[in-house]
Design an enzyme around this catalytic site. Structure first.
Site, PDB file in Angstrom:
ATOM      1  N   ASP A  98      26.202 -67.101  -6.462  1.00  0.00           N
ATOM      2  CA  ASP A  98      25.037 -67.056  -5.576  1.00  0.00           C
ATOM      3  C   ASP A  98      23.788 -66.516  -6.271  1.00  0.00           C
ATOM      4  O   ASP A  98      22.905 -65.963  -5.629  1.00  0.00           O
ATOM      5  CB  ASP A  98      25.353 -66.185  -4.354  1.00  0.00           C
ATOM      6  CG  ASP A  98      25.940 -64.824  -4.742  1.00  0.00           C
ATOM      7  OD1 ASP A  98      25.647 -64.348  -5.862  1.00  0.00           O
ATOM      8  OD2 ASP A  98      26.697 -64.247  -3.947  1.00  0.00           O
ATOM      9  N   ARG A 209      20.215 -56.367  -5.883  1.00  0.00           N
ATOM     10  CA  ARG A 209      18.776 -56.245  -5.656  1.00  0.00           C
ATOM     11  C   ARG A 209      18.479 -55.521  -4.350  1.00  0.00           C
ATOM     12  O   ARG A 209      17.481 -54.804  -4.231  1.00  0.00           O
ATOM     13  CB  ARG A 209      18.129 -57.635  -5.654  1.00  0.00           C
ATOM     14  CG  ARG A 209      16.611 -57.612  -5.642  1.00  0.00           C
ATOM     15  CD  ARG A 209      16.054 -59.019  -5.695  1.00  0.00           C
ATOM     16  NE  ARG A 209      16.395 -59.676  -6.936  1.00  0.00           N
ATOM     17  CZ  ARG A 209      15.667 -59.605  -8.044  1.00  0.00           C
ATOM     18  NH1 ARG A 209      14.562 -58.879  -8.054  1.00  0.00           N
ATOM     19  NH2 ARG A 209      16.037 -60.242  -9.132  1.00  0.00           N
TER      20      ARG A 209
END
Length: 453
Positions: A98, A209
């Site tokens: 992903d 992130r």
């Protein structure tokens, strides 16, 4: 078998998961394999160690995309892949996971008319603030062939309307790699190398992130880790994570603790060896949740959600978020559980995912990929939920679809839970199916005596 496939990787986890697939593809006579490394993990040495450990050939093409912003990174990878596709003329493009590299590969393949194959399809955290969630949804949507690691992942795709004939539950190749390297990892001398003798061992990794981009989340994680008063904490730090810790002025707090050892990123064998010797793992990684479940090492996930709920259901993994008190509580609690390997009926696979992926891919190369181009004589499709009656009971889904010219989108068992839609699956009276099709076709199905819900 004649054919040409481009495999796109860009990060270390992608190399781990793609390694067994690449090895099997290379054993197919007449199949040309072109390996691309995008450079998303911009430290080539980090990736090179994994390539050497898995005895993989060096990539045919290294794009060396090293940009600061996500938008420019994605754009540069797409542009780089377009020229490769024009030169190689592949029959299909494959990527796993992903990341931005996967998203870019999916878009580039779609825009150049090449079938895209997504490995690890259907994972959902249901958190659209995660860049990875957006990436995987788009990659799934434009894919011609989706390989799901679990039945739940496949159910997510079915619930979103993906055609069942192009969804295959195969397990996750990360387990294939783990099984292959487990014996070497058991012989790792990583603790001696680090000079660690005080147990228990707590292994930490943070790289998502969603955590790195928010100072308050990183502060919570660091406070939780520095508040641990049991054993030795070992944290192999990714270069980007290190720069974030420096930016947020959190490094000194970690370095002040005598029981915390921060190392450079480890090779795969040493890291698995470290996991095997740990009492608990603290991470925001998806792949580590799968690996720790197989190894039976308790895992504390410093996130508010996960796309691997199967790990939570085993009891070996728990969500702690970034609240420091919750992190300390869960690490302390989970460290007392002991190691409980799940070899049989492991939710993430049996070590044969790569065999299934390669075999199914070859079958698609022989027969061709579906175009997914519907032709309507009336208007667009309608959707209807129908209860299976006596006339439909015992009939295969493929027979119902061909007879009434509808598509079975979802299937719910008599217990109310979603079941996988498979062409050869026989319907049972009392089950509920969600179908799509033109109005006249659905009305014909209703005339058969099926009850509309």
């Amino acid at each position: 078998m004649k054919g040409r496939i481009v495999v796109v990787t860009g990060t270390r986890p992608e190399i781990i998961k793609m390694a067994p697939i690449i090895h099997r593809f290379r054993g197919i006579k007449g199949l040309d394999l072109h390996i691309v490394h995008t450079g998303q993990h911009n430290d080539w040495n980090m990736s090179k160690v994994f390539i050497e450990e898995f005895e993989l050939p060096e990539p045919n093409t290294y794009l060396n995309i090293n940009t600061e912003t996500q938008i420019k990174q994605i754009a540069d990878i797409i542009i780089g892949l377009e020229s490769i596709f024009d030169e190689v003329l592949p029959d299909a493009v494959m990527a796993v996971g992903d990341t931005n590299s996967v998203l870019s590969a999916a878009i580039a393949a779609n825009k150049t008319g090449i079938p895209f194959i997504h490995v690890e399809a259907g994972l959902r955290s249901f958190d659209m603030t995660m860049p990875e969630e957006v990436n995987r949804i788009i990659a799934d949507r434009v894919s011609s062939l989706n390989f799901s690691p679990t039945s739940r992942a496949a159910s997510n795709l079915l619930a979103e309307g993906y055609p069942h004939e192009d969804i295959h539950v195969v397990g996750n190749p990360v387990i294939d790699s783990l099984i292959r390297m487990k014996d070497k990892a058991e012989k790792s001398s990583i603790l001696d190398y680090l000079g660690v003798y005080e147990k228990p061992i707590i292994t930490v990794t943070v790289h998502r992130r969603e955590n790195l981009s928010r100072k308050e989340r990183m502060m919570g994680i660091i406070e939780g880790i520095t508040s641990l008063n049991l054993g030795t904490v070992i944290w192999p730090v990714h270069p980007h994570t290190l720069s974030v810790l420096e930016k947020y002025e959190l490094l000194d707090k970690l370095r002040e603790k005598d029981n915390i050892i921060m190392t450079e990123p480890l090779g795969y064998i040493d890291f698995i060896g470290l996991m095997m010797r740990s009492s608990v793992i603290v991470t925001d990684s998806g792949g580590i949740q799968e690996e720790s479940t197989f190894l039976g090492v308790p895992c504390v996930v410093v996130r508010n959600n996960t796309e691997r709920p199967e790990a939570l259901e085993t009891g070996l993994s728990v969500l702690a978020g970034t609240d420091p008190k919750r992190i300390v509580y869960e690490v302390t609690r989970m460290s007392k559980m002991g190691i409980k390997p799940i070899i049989k009926d492991n939710p993430f696979g049996d070590g044969n995912a790569s065999i299934r992926i390669v075999d199914i891919t070859l079958s698609y190369l022989r027969k061709g990929f579906s175009q997914r181009c519907e032709t309507f004589q009336e208007h667009g499709p309608l959707y209807a939920a129908l209860m299976v009656n006596e006339m439909l009971s015992g009939r295969k889904i493929s027979e119902v679809e061909s007879t009434y010219r509808v598509r079975v989108m979802s299937l719910f068992g008599k217990n109310g839970f979603m079941d996988l839609v498979k062409s050869q699956r026989e319907l049972i009276q009392g089950e509920v199916i969600l179908v799509s099709g033109e109005r006249s076709r659905i009305l014909k199905l209703l005339e058969s005596g099926s009850h509309q819900i």
